[in-house]
Enzyme design. Structure first.
Site, short mmCIF file in Angstrom:
data_model
loop_
_atom_site.label_atom_id
_atom_site.label_comp_id
_atom_site.label_asym_id
_atom_site.label_seq_id
_atom_site.Cartn_x
_atom_site.Cartn_y
_atom_site.Cartn_z
N TYR A 234 0.83 -1.21 0.00
CA TYR A 234 0.00 0.00 0.00
C TYR A 234 0.87 1.26 0.00
O TYR A 234 1.16 1.82 -1.05
CB TYR A 234 -0.99 0.01 1.18
CG TYR A 234 -2.08 1.03 0.97
CD1 TYR A 234 -3.27 0.68 0.34
CD2 TYR A 234 -1.89 2.37 1.30
CE1 TYR A 234 -4.26 1.63 0.08
CE2 TYR A 234 -2.86 3.33 1.03
CZ TYR A 234 -4.04 2.95 0.44
OH TYR A 234 -4.99 3.89 0.17
N THR A 274 -14.37 -1.10 2.18
CA THR A 274 -14.95 -0.44 1.01
C THR A 274 -14.77 -1.37 -0.18
O THR A 274 -14.03 -2.35 -0.12
CB THR A 274 -14.25 0.90 0.71
OG1 THR A 274 -12.87 0.65 0.36
CG2 THR A 274 -14.29 1.84 1.91
#
Length: 396
Positions: A234, A274
């Site tokens: 990430y 999400t």
């Protein structure tokens, strides 16, 4: 028709209109329960239909009594085929806003395009005059560049070396090793074009050029940092390069807004379920462990709790907005507490297919994932016929 969840990988192919409506109503009730916020009154939310963008629109409208314009790219229903959840969310939001006497209109189209920018500009000129707050919360995997005409695709890759670590299939609970090959320079460049700050800057430049930003206008984009266990894929990967660009863009925009006393911020938010985060290897396992700890400590938040706290305790306090040494608002402060991260690191080492049901909150992850698509809410009869053809006149 009776609508059930149909899964393909990390995507649900159906959405439930009544469930999405319940999701929106729950968020509205939460914001109203926390009391009024003396904040912005004319708000543009770019990426307004799900996640942090939807929570921002709800917090603006029902926390600050703001007029809101939402921009998003969602699929309406067709006969026998459900709309995307963001469509149903937006329809429900607008219905509730109008019932409360609040201005709310939406534009459905590609927010990266010049056409949608112009459409938004025209709507602001006609209806609101100027904007006090611009929320930038796009999470698209692709961008058709409005100047070059090139279609860019983002990637989820480490930089430099192959990344290998644990991940979980949140549908089955199987914990396995995943390896991801490193990005090349094209991967990095394309991801920055899609997820970096260029489009945010284009929006603000166009609004400012047309005189549509009020004196002292603020704009905020959302970012994530996360812990050491996720950083290779990430923050130190392709997405991280894009987030670095986004965060640097905040300073450029602030310089451009000095003449109207405006300011740009990046808010670093908490890891949450999400549609985008579900696609990133390692993240679902990390979130399931994090949820277990934060719920036990009474500090767990979803999107609406995060954004309501951002508004009430950071942005609209009447004082200077607190930031870290890099100028970022930190609403991930509870997630990144030393004691929380120490527990996550310990549980990470212990996580297997057998242990995860005890040490993690995979059930909570699955529940939140289903909620994204309008499933799993109390008070909704999922065995009843549902009308998939939900339309709202103010979504254009």
């Amino acid at each position: 028709m009776i609508i059930e969840p149909r899964m393909r990988g990390f995507i649900c192919l159906t959405a439930h209109p009544k469930g999405c409506e319940q999701n929106v109503k729950n968020q509205i009730e939460y914001v109203k329960s926390k009391g009024r916020i003396d904040g912005a009154k004319r708000v543009l939310v770019i990426g307004a239909s799900t996640g942090f963008g939807l929570a921002s629109r709800i917090s603006s409208a029902f926390g600050c009594d703001a007029a809101t314009i939402g921009v998003f790219f969602e699929k309406p229903a067709s006969e026998g085929k459900t709309a995307s959840p963001g469509w149903y969310n937006s329809a429900a939001f607008e219905n509730e806003a109008h019932k409360a006497g609040l201005y709310a209109k939406s534009i459905n189209g590609d927010a990266f395009s010049n056409e949608v920018k112009q459409q938004t500009i025209d709507l602001i000129k006609t209806d609101l005059g100027q904007i006090d707050l611009v929320i930038y919360s796009l999470a698209s995997p692709v961008r058709l560049h409005p100047v070059t005409g090139v279609l860019h695709r983002s990637t989820l890759k480490p930089i430099g070396t192959t990344f290998t670590n644990k991940t979980v299939d949140f549908h089955t609970g199987n914990v396995t090793q995943v390896s991801i090959e490193p990005a090349n320079q094209d991967d990095i460049d394309n991801t920055v074009v899609v997820m970096g700050g260029e489009d945010w800057s284009m929006w603000i430049n166009d609004l400012k050029k047309e005189g549509l930003l009020a004196e002292g206008a603020t704009t905020i984009a959302y970012s994530y940092i996360g812990p050491a266990v996720t950083e290779a894929v990430y923050r130190k990967g392709t997405i991280g390069r894009a987030k670095d660009h986004l965060e640097a863009t905040a300073f450029t925009i602030t310089d451009d807004l000095k003449e109207i006393g405006g300011k740009a911020y990046v808010s670093v938010n908490k890891a949450l379920v999400t549609q985008a985060s579900s696609a990133i290897p390692v993240i679902p396992l990390y979130i399931s462990l994090l949820y277990k700890i934060m719920k036990a400590d009474g500090i767990h938040e979803g999107c609406i709790e995060q954004i309501q706290r951002l508004y009430s305790e950071r942005l609209f306090t009447g004082k200077e907005v607190p930031t870290d040494s890099n100028g970022r608002i930190r609403i991930d402060d509870w997630e990144m507490r030393d004691d929380v991260q120490e527990q996550v690191a310990k549980l990470w080492n212990e996580a297997t297919t057998d242990t995860l049901p005890m040490i993690g909150d995979l059930a909570g992850y699955k529940q939140d994932f289903l909620n994204l698509f309008g499933f799993g809410f109390d008070g909704v009869d999922y065995l009843a016929d549902a009308n998939e053809m939900v339309m709202v006149q103010s979504i254009v």
